[in-house]
Design an enzyme around this catalytic site. Structure first.
Site, short mmCIF file in Angstrom:
data_model
loop_
_atom_site.label_atom_id
_atom_site.label_comp_id
_atom_site.label_asym_id
_atom_site.label_seq_id
_atom_site.Cartn_x
_atom_site.Cartn_y
_atom_site.Cartn_z
N CYS A 259 -72.21 3.77 24.62
CA CYS A 259 -71.39 3.02 23.32
C CYS A 259 -72.06 2.98 22.03
O CYS A 259 -71.35 2.94 20.89
CB CYS A 259 -70.82 1.83 23.90
SG CYS A 259 -69.82 1.77 25.30
N LYS B 101 -68.64 24.43 28.66
CA LYS B 101 -69.18 23.54 29.49
C LYS B 101 -68.28 23.16 30.73
O LYS B 101 -67.28 23.25 30.41
CB LYS B 101 -69.26 22.00 28.65
CG LYS B 101 -70.31 22.11 27.57
CD LYS B 101 -70.39 20.66 26.70
CE LYS B 101 -71.07 20.83 25.57
NZ LYS B 101 -71.16 19.62 24.85
N CYS C 100 -61.34 3.34 21.88
CA CYS C 100 -62.16 3.55 23.03
C CYS C 100 -61.22 3.87 24.16
O CYS C 100 -60.54 3.57 24.64
CB CYS C 100 -62.76 1.96 23.20
SG CYS C 100 -63.71 1.98 24.83
N ASP D 199 -34.33 15.88 61.86
CA ASP D 199 -33.64 16.40 60.70
C ASP D 199 -32.58 17.64 61.11
O ASP D 199 -31.70 17.63 60.65
CB ASP D 199 -34.32 16.65 59.55
CG ASP D 199 -33.71 17.01 58.35
OD1 ASP D 199 -32.85 16.35 57.59
OD2 ASP D 199 -33.95 18.30 57.83
#
Length: 596
Positions: A323, A226, A340, A561
């Protein structure tokens, strides 16, 4: 390399499900198992042996410890093996990663095996290994082999969720260990967009892993593949149809996932592309799309295009939750049980498990000693206090698991609550937007905008206080190296990472970045300057002004820098957008009051 055809045994435990602490913890097999071969392939007809086995499994009593107050039976366990990951997906974790837990807080391999044994003894028949990225765990293969050994005790499926970067190198020994399914996360089929969304290279490795799964399946491996795609509006929603096309000739299920909120991923409702919108979009090209009847515990709503080898699924956690039939429990990498995914309540199983070892982690040596104690018990030689301690730990584990499962709510919160709920970041189990009327930050939606060609140009200048710096730059004598070359690369890199630096910016697919640096000897009272111009382009729904400004300013900071040792008084000035094209407002040029 040829791969042997795998036979995956299915085992039915006794109806009483009587357990022993040492049997659970040390992996001792139960007596008199009934073993029958598993037949991969199409869903069997009602009168096949596989169907009869399924009916028997449904009919027998299920463990009360894993049954909640809504009569949901939890026979599916997800275990996080690590909090580390070799990608930095924009919806999942920050560029710098997440703070890592001390090693002693994480579950050891013996502890994962022991907990898995307890759950399998109570009826869990499917285990999925997740992360982080589980394939980067150093001992992933021996761990999977030990979990595969639980098959004679009732484990039917051993699955893996992975980003696919390293899978192709380890897939064959995983199959030999008992791997039955792979969920591979892939959110784009464009190599460049992949690098934007994951902040890493690796698209070719992922595709190699997909090809390797198909190759092994041709030799009988029987891996159910999948591909999970998190769909984000304005980011990858235009790739839904190309993903669907993957199912034409390949036996793969592509699953589109509604964008879900987790701590740190800066979720916003405007970025969520809903199930109904996806379905409508797919039907415009594939009007014969048909619904497939699935299993009652499926998280995915499955569809199929007639004539295509594969299938399409939709995980609709936000708009159509599932659910009511949830059968999943989760163990985090630090040993907490979550009943959950969207719940913030957790209970530690690790601490209870370690009571049998004085609160210390259970390593391979201790685990071997426990197995030796079981052998001594069988010979009547075991010391009773050792057995009592192990039995007490198992009893507390089951009681704790049972109480947690009984507290599971009927369903998780809705969208309005979820986006504000405190929960673990996704990597351990969206970006911000403009400030709202209530003072909270949330992202401006670009859902209704049309993709157009967009260009932005920004400028700034580094002004020096002495002529030394300019001369050294021209002669390429700055000790840190080629100032102009390094600053150019820094500006380009910064443009690509603007969404990581500026929280209110949408991640977009940049098509062009150019950073030009010019030395001007006459600027700054004759001391000279480096003038910087950054041009950024894209084909998208939002402008690239911030990307251009980020490129110019970072190039300037790089110059600063590299030259600060020779000119401490230099300054950066004049950062601004000087030109933009595209979008609703059209073309704008600095100094021109109206669009041209």
């Amino acid at each position: 390399m040829a791969c042997r055809t795998l036979s995956r045994p299915v085992v039915f435990q006794s109806l009483s499900r009587r357990t022993s602490a040492l049997r659970c913890f040390t992996g001792t097999s139960y007596a008199a198992p009934v073993v029958e071969p598993n037949h991969p392939g199409p869903v069997p007809a009602p009168d096949t042996p596989a169907s009869r086995r399924e009916r028997l499994r449904e009919a027998r009593p299920f463990s009360d410890f894993l049954t909640d107050n809504f009569n949901r039976q939890h026979d599916y366990l997800r275990i996080s093996l690590t909090e580390r990951c070799n990608l930095r997906c924009v919806y999942c974790m920050p560029e710098e990663g997440v703070p890592l837990s001390p090693p002693r807080e994480l579950l050891t391999t013996p502890e994962i095996v022991m907990l898995s044994s307890v759950f399998v003894s109570q009826g869990v028949n499917k285990i999925r290994l997740t992360g982080g990225e589980p394939t980067i765990r150093p001992d992933i293969l021996p761990l999977m082999r030990q979990l595969g050994d639980l098959r004679p005790r009732g484990l039917r499926e051993l699955c893996l969720t992975t980003n696919g970067i390293a899978l192709h190198r380890k897939l064959e020994p995983m199959v030999e260990a008992g791997l039955t399914g792979v969920n591979l996360s892939l959110d784009t089929l464009d190599p460049w967009q992949f690098q934007i969304m994951t902040r890493r290279k690796g698209f070719d490795a992922v595709m190699k892993s997909i090809d390797r799964v198909h190759e092994l399946n041709k030799h009988g491996a029987g891996i159910r593949l999948k591909i999970n795609c998190v769909v984000m509006r304005g980011v990858n929603d235009q790739e839904i149809l190309p993903f669907v096309e993957m199912t034409r000739e390949s036996d793969v299920e592509v699953r589109f996932i509604e964008y879900m909120p987790f701590d740190g991923n800066k979720w916003s409702k405007g970025k969520m592309f809903s199930y109904n919108e996806m379905l409508e979009l797919i039907r415009t090209k594939y009007p014969t799309l048909q619904k497939v009847v699935g299993h009652k515990n499926d998280t995915s709503k499955t569809w199929k295009i007639p004539g295509f080898e594969g299938r399409i699924g939709f995980i609709t956690s936000m708009t159509h939750n599932f659910c009511g039939t949830c059968n999943r429990l989760r163990i985090t990498n630090d040993g907490n049980l979550k009943v959950c995914l969207f719940g913030n309540a957790e209970v530690s199983l690790r601490d209870i498990l370690r009571e049998s070892n004085g609160g210390e982690p259970i390593d391979e040596i201790i685990y071997d000693a426990m197995k030796a104690s079981e052998r001594d018990r069988q010979q009547g030689l075991a010391v009773q206090p050792v057995l009592d301690k192990l039995a007490s730990s198992e009893k507390r584990l089951l009681e704790t698991i049972g109480l947690a499962v009984k507290r599971k709510k009927e369903k998780h919160a809705g969208i309005g609550e979820l986006e504000h709920m405190k929960n673990r970041p996704m990597i351990l189990i969206d970006r911000l937007t403009h400030v709202s009327d209530t003072g909270s930050a949330h992202m401006v939606s670009i859902a209704d905008k049309q993709p157009t060609k967009r260009i932005a140009r920004a400028r700034c200048r580094v002004v020096f206080t002495s002529k030394t710096a300019v001369q050294l730059i021209r002669d390429n004598q700055i000790k840190k190296g080629d100032v102009l070359g390094v600053a150019r690369v820094a500006g380009i890199m910064a443009a690509k990472r603007t969404p990581d630096l500026i929280p209110l910016c949408h991640p977009i697919m940049i098509t062009k970045v150019a950073v030009d640096l010019t030395v001007d000897d006459a600027a700054g009272n004759g001391n000279g300057s480096v003038d910087i111009e950054a041009t950024v382009g894209c084909e998208g729904k939002t402008g690239v002004e911030m990307e251009a400004l980020t490129a110019a300013s970072t190039a300037a900071l790089t110059v600063y820098d590299m030259c600060k040792a020779v000119d401490k008084g230099m300054r950066i000035e004049g950062l601004r957008v000087v030109h933009k094209e595209g979008g609703k407002s059209g073309t704008w040029v600095e100094g021109v009051q109206e669009g041209i």
